[in-house]
Design an enzyme around this catalytic site. Structure first.
Site, PDB file in Angstrom:
ATOM      1  N   GLU A  94       0.821  -1.208   0.000  1.00 31.36           N
ATOM      2  CA  GLU A  94       0.000   0.000   0.000  1.00 31.36           C
ATOM      3  C   GLU A  94       0.859   1.264   0.000  1.00 31.36           C
ATOM      4  O   GLU A  94       1.968   1.258   0.518  1.00 31.36           O
ATOM      5  CB  GLU A  94      -0.857   0.031   1.276  1.00 31.36           C
ATOM      6  CG  GLU A  94      -1.859  -1.103   1.338  1.00 31.36           C
ATOM      7  CD  GLU A  94      -2.706  -1.072   2.612  1.00 31.36           C
ATOM      8  OE1 GLU A  94      -3.887  -1.383   2.499  1.00 31.36           O
ATOM      9  OE2 GLU A  94      -2.192  -0.745   3.693  1.00 31.36           O
ATOM     10  N   CYS A 107       3.458   8.573   0.747  1.00 27.24           N
ATOM     11  CA  CYS A 107       4.123   7.696   1.692  1.00 27.24           C
ATOM     12  C   CYS A 107       4.231   6.320   1.037  1.00 27.24           C
ATOM     13  O   CYS A 107       3.217   5.693   0.739  1.00 27.24           O
ATOM     14  CB  CYS A 107       3.260   7.656   2.962  1.00 27.24           C
ATOM     15  SG  CYS A 107       3.824   6.486   4.178  1.00 27.24           S
ATOM     16  N   CYS A 114       7.656  -6.801   7.066  1.00 26.48           N
ATOM     17  CA  CYS A 114       8.832  -6.223   7.703  1.00 26.48           C
ATOM     18  C   CYS A 114       9.363  -7.245   8.703  1.00 26.48           C
ATOM     19  O   CYS A 114       8.585  -7.968   9.317  1.00 26.48           O
ATOM     20  CB  CYS A 114       8.454  -4.936   8.428  1.00 26.48           C
ATOM     21  SG  CYS A 114       9.859  -4.059   9.143  1.00 26.48           S
ATOM     22  N   CYS A 118       8.410  -4.463  15.383  1.00 31.92           N
ATOM     23  CA  CYS A 118       8.107  -3.455  16.397  1.00 31.92           C
ATOM     24  C   CYS A 118       6.708  -3.780  16.934  1.00 31.92           C
ATOM     25  O   CYS A 118       5.779  -4.014  16.152  1.00 31.92           O
ATOM     26  CB  CYS A 118       8.140  -2.058  15.787  1.00 31.92           C
ATOM     27  SG  CYS A 118       9.759  -1.621  15.120  1.00 31.92           S
ATOM     28  N   CYS A 121       3.328  -1.979  15.566  1.00 31.68           N
ATOM     29  CA  CYS A 121       3.154  -1.720  14.131  1.00 31.68           C
ATOM     30  C   CYS A 121       2.464  -2.883  13.427  1.00 31.68           C
ATOM     31  O   CYS A 121       2.893  -4.027  13.551  1.00 31.68           O
ATOM     32  CB  CYS A 121       4.526  -1.460  13.507  1.00 31.68           C
ATOM     33  SG  CYS A 121       4.451  -1.227  11.719  1.00 31.68           S
ATOM     34  N   CYS A 337      -0.398   6.175  10.190  1.00 35.11           N
ATOM     35  CA  CYS A 337       0.896   5.569  10.524  1.00 35.11           C
ATOM     36  C   CYS A 337       0.702   4.241  11.227  1.00 35.11           C
ATOM     37  O   CYS A 337      -0.043   4.154  12.193  1.00 35.11           O
ATOM     38  CB  CYS A 337       1.665   6.451  11.496  1.00 35.11           C
ATOM     39  SG  CYS A 337       2.204   7.974  10.818  1.00 35.11           S
TER      40      CYS A 337
HETATM   41  N1  SAH Z   1      10.465   1.109   9.269  1.00 32.83           N
HETATM   42  C1  SAH Z   1      10.495   2.543   9.149  1.00 32.83           C
HETATM   43  C2  SAH Z   1       9.395   3.040   8.283  1.00 32.83           C
HETATM   44  C3  SAH Z   1       8.016   2.841   8.822  1.00 32.83           C
HETATM   45  S1  SAH Z   1       7.492   4.411   9.209  1.00 32.83           S
HETATM   46  C4  SAH Z   1      10.475   3.157  10.525  1.00 32.83           C
HETATM   47  O1  SAH Z   1      10.318   2.432  11.508  1.00 32.83           O
HETATM   48  O2  SAH Z   1      10.678   4.355  10.660  1.00 32.83           O
HETATM   49  C5  SAH Z   1       6.229   4.251  10.200  1.00 32.83           C
HETATM   50  C6  SAH Z   1       6.248   5.216  11.348  1.00 32.83           C
HETATM   51  O3  SAH Z   1       5.025   4.950  11.998  1.00 32.83           O
HETATM   52  C7  SAH Z   1       7.363   4.915  12.354  1.00 32.83           C
HETATM   53  O4  SAH Z   1       7.804   6.080  12.988  1.00 32.83           O
HETATM   54  C8  SAH Z   1       6.663   4.030  13.354  1.00 32.83           C
HETATM   55  O5  SAH Z   1       7.269   4.094  14.621  1.00 32.83           O
HETATM   56  C9  SAH Z   1       5.268   4.606  13.338  1.00 32.83           C
HETATM   57  N2  SAH Z   1       4.218   3.662  13.745  1.00 32.83           N
HETATM   58  C10 SAH Z   1       4.208   2.324  13.604  1.00 32.83           C
HETATM   59  N3  SAH Z   1       3.073   1.800  14.099  1.00 32.83           N
HETATM   60  C11 SAH Z   1       2.342   2.831  14.545  1.00 32.83           C
HETATM   61  C12 SAH Z   1       1.043   2.944  15.134  1.00 32.83           C
HETATM   62  N4  SAH Z   1       0.289   1.882  15.334  1.00 32.83           N
HETATM   63  N5  SAH Z   1       0.605   4.177  15.465  1.00 32.83           N
HETATM   64  C13 SAH Z   1       1.359   5.265  15.199  1.00 32.83           C
HETATM   65  N6  SAH Z   1       2.562   5.225  14.637  1.00 32.83           N
HETATM   66  C14 SAH Z   1       3.060   4.016  14.314  1.00 32.83           C
END
Ligand code: SAH
Length: 347
Positions: A94, A107, A114, A118, A121, A337
């Site tokens: 997406e 974006c 991945c 984390c 996420c 995000c």
């Molecule tokens: N792998 C990269 C790119 C993904 S960016 C990274 O970690 O930066 C996605 C952003 O969204 C990151 O800053 C991550 O910490 C944030 N993110 C992930 N899950 C989220 C959620 N459920 N709510 C808000 N932000 C989230």
């Protein structure tokens, strides 16, 4: 049937020049082809009318320009759009287009799934399927630019904040960036291309040497104990190393690094956490982007209250650290995000 023709999409100009030189073609031919692919979105070589007919036929026999299918386009009540692409092997990814007054930010995803896991996420929960190719990554941009053009708008920014960890797919991401920045590609300034990383330190420093792009680092916790629990990658590259890298990057680019911080209710959102974060980032040229947690069915965290978010931000501001709260966009179509997630097969 296995496709044997070489895909010219996703090749940076230097690679395209080397490739076309096998036909003894002049260097500017690669620039013409590059313009056709990224600026005029040619789907085949027949359209490339400034190349000789013979050359176009040769190219059609041996090369192709891949075009992943678009399976679905969703539009949020706030104008955010989400695109679902079907890749040639049936995987899905997406991208999200975020319109703002004076900006159009896309974006993009760089991996199917991945590997970093984390805890908050949704992409992390689906596990790692595979790296995307530069052709697949850059196609997301082709699609959005074309769509915007049709309504008289222009793409202004690209952020690698979709699915995947761009710095675990450095080779293909580098090729994509070369095309994004090239005047024969998308001609974007490095200021307007942001690579977001969970903190893969060596790849981040290497990429910063290679391209004048902007960086965002997902810090998400002020101490190693807390961060390792949320982001396993912290065991490999702990905060001290990560923050040292964040201090080195602006010395070259002259630009601030963005520190992203997902606020998880009752986990990392206290005033004490804010104070520790301020201490951690002291002396670094950063701006903090606070992202209140976006809920999804694969996680059981909660979003902090607005007051908690404001209090956290105010502690940072009082410590002299630039901080803003990222507005939630596209929540109603699961485009916010951390909400992107697509398993193989059905969309
Ligand atoms: N792998 C990269 C790119 C993904 S960016 C990274 O970690 O930066 C996605 C952003 O969204 C990151 O800053 C991550 O910490 C944030 N993110 C992930 N899950 C989220 C959620 N459920 N709510 C808000 N932000 C989230």
């Amino acid at each position: 049937m296995h496709e044997e023709r070489t895909d010219l999409k996703g090749m940076p100009l230097v690679e395209l020049e080397a490739f076309l030189s096998r036909w003894g073609k002049e260097r500017y031919r690669a620039r013409q082809v590059s313009r056709w692919i990224y600026q005029r979105f040619a789907g085949d070589f027949a359209a490339m009318t400034d190349l000789s007919k013979d050359f176009r036929e040769e190219l059609s026999r041996e090369c192709r320009i891949s075009v992943p299918g678009v399976e679905k386009v969703e539009t949020s009540s706030d104008g955010t759009e989400k695109y679902l692409f079907r890749l040639e092997d049936g995987e899905f990814v997406e991208s999200v287009l975020i319109p703002e007054e004076d900006r159009r930010t896309l974006c993009i995803s760089s991996q199917v799934g991945c590997a970093l896991k984390c805890g908050f996420c949704a992409t992390g929960m689906m596990g790692f399927h595979r790296n995307m190719t530069s052709a697949e990554i850059v196609h997301q941009v082709c699609f959005a630019v074309k769509r915007l053009e049709e309504r008289g708008e222009r793409l202004t920014n690209v952020v690698f904040m979709g699915m995947g960890e761009p710095l675990e797919n450095q080779r293909e991401v580098s090729k994509t960036i070369a095309i994004l920045l090239s005047q024969f590609g998308f001609g974007l300034s490095g200021k307007r291309v942001t690579v977001s990383t969970a903190g893969v330190v060596p790849a981040m420093l290497a990429l910063a040497e290679e391209f004048p792009v902007s960086f965002a680092v997902s810090i998400n916790a002020p101490t190693d104990g807390l961060r390792s629990g949320l982001m396993p990658v912290n065991r490999k590259y702990p905060l001290k190393e990560l923050v040292a890298a964040m201090k080195r990057i602006p010395l070259r680019s002259g630009r601030k690094v963005t520190a992203e911080y997902v606020l998880l209710g009752g986990v990392n959102d206290s005033e004490k956490d804010a104070c520790s974060l301020a201490r951690l980032l002291k002396g670094a040229r950063v701006k903090v982007n606070l992202i209140p947690y976006n809920a999804h069915e694969y996680g059981d965290f909660t979003s902090p209250s607005e007051e908690t978010v404001d209090r956290f931000r105010d502690v940072l501001l009082a410590a002299g650290i630039q901080a803003i709260t990222r507005e939630r966009r596209g929540g109603d179509i699961r485009a916010a995000c951390g909400q992107l997630r697509r398993a193989a097969k059905s969309p």
